[in-house]
Enzyme design. Structure first.
Site, PDB file in Angstrom:
ATOM      1  CE  LYS A 162      -4.278  -1.571   2.131  1.00  0.00           C
ATOM      2  NZ  LYS A 162      -5.180  -1.387   3.286  1.00  0.00           N
ATOM      3  CB  SER A 193      -5.269   6.917   7.331  1.00  0.00           C
ATOM      4  OG  SER A 193      -5.517   6.214   8.523  1.00  0.00           O
ATOM      5  NE  ARG A 252     -13.706   3.632   7.458  1.00  0.00           N
ATOM      6  CZ  ARG A 252     -12.502   3.612   6.928  1.00  0.00           C
ATOM      7  NH1 ARG A 252     -11.744   4.682   6.983  1.00  0.00           N
ATOM      8  NH2 ARG A 252     -12.049   2.553   6.309  1.00  0.00           N
TER       9      ARG A 252
END
Ligand code: ADP
Length: 161
Positions: free
Chosen positions: A42, A130, A92
């Protein structure tokens, strides 16, 4: 022996959303291991050591039983090594569901012993990620409402030239 939850993630960097999930998990489990994934695929902004140290520097309530660790390789192997009982993940919006559903079922196939449980952050934090923190700071906005001070400072240092 107490119940151990493993909360894995990139934590690149930790936000109040992650912190909210960790606090909720510590109410349910005897110990929560916050496991920072190397996640080299990532291309993380911060090193594993930096990401771990941001988590350690959070002002945790006294008596909060957390351990900050890092892992590489398959999550289920790590969970079994740590003698964990449960993987905790945060949800979320609906958009998290598809990916989390897939991961939970794959992990179950890889090891029947590892159960995944989902917690929802408080609505104040549920829209944080983030990635958006990095965008806000790059655009010279304030992330004070979303991340602890030491994290905001580190983001500024890294992203504002
Ligand atoms: P990963 O790269 O493994 O998704 P993240 O650090 O982005 O790692 O997230 C780790 C876990 O925390 C994931 O389950 C993610 O859905 C959850 N999470 C991240 N931000 C929030 C938030 N604001 N509210 C609830 N859960 C969250």
């Amino acid at each position: 022996m107490g119940k151990i939850a493993i909360y894995p993630g990139s934590f690149d960097p930790i936000t109040y959303g992650h912190i909210d999930i960790i606090k909720r998990a510590t109410k349910v489990f005897d110990k929560v291991v916050v496991a920072v994934a190397h996640a080299s695929g990532k291309d993380p902004l911060f090193s594993v050591e930096e990401r771990k140290s941001f988590i350690e520097q959070v002002e945790w309530d006294s008596g909060t039983n957390i351990e900050v660790d890092d892992f590489q390789g398959l999550l289920v192997d790590y969970v079994l090594r740590k003698k964990g009982n449960v993987v905790v993940r945060g949800l979320r919006a609906l958009s998290d569901f598809e990916y989390e559903f897939q991961m939970a079922l794959i992990n179950r196939k890889l090891s029947e012993e590892v159960e995944t449980m989902f917690l929802m952050a408080g609505e104040t934090y549920s829209y944080l990620s983030s990635r958006t923190m990095k965008e806000i700071i790059s655009l010279r906005g304030s992330a004070a409402a979303f991340v602890p001070k030491h994290v905001e400072e580190a983001l500024k240092k890294k992203l504002i030239k």
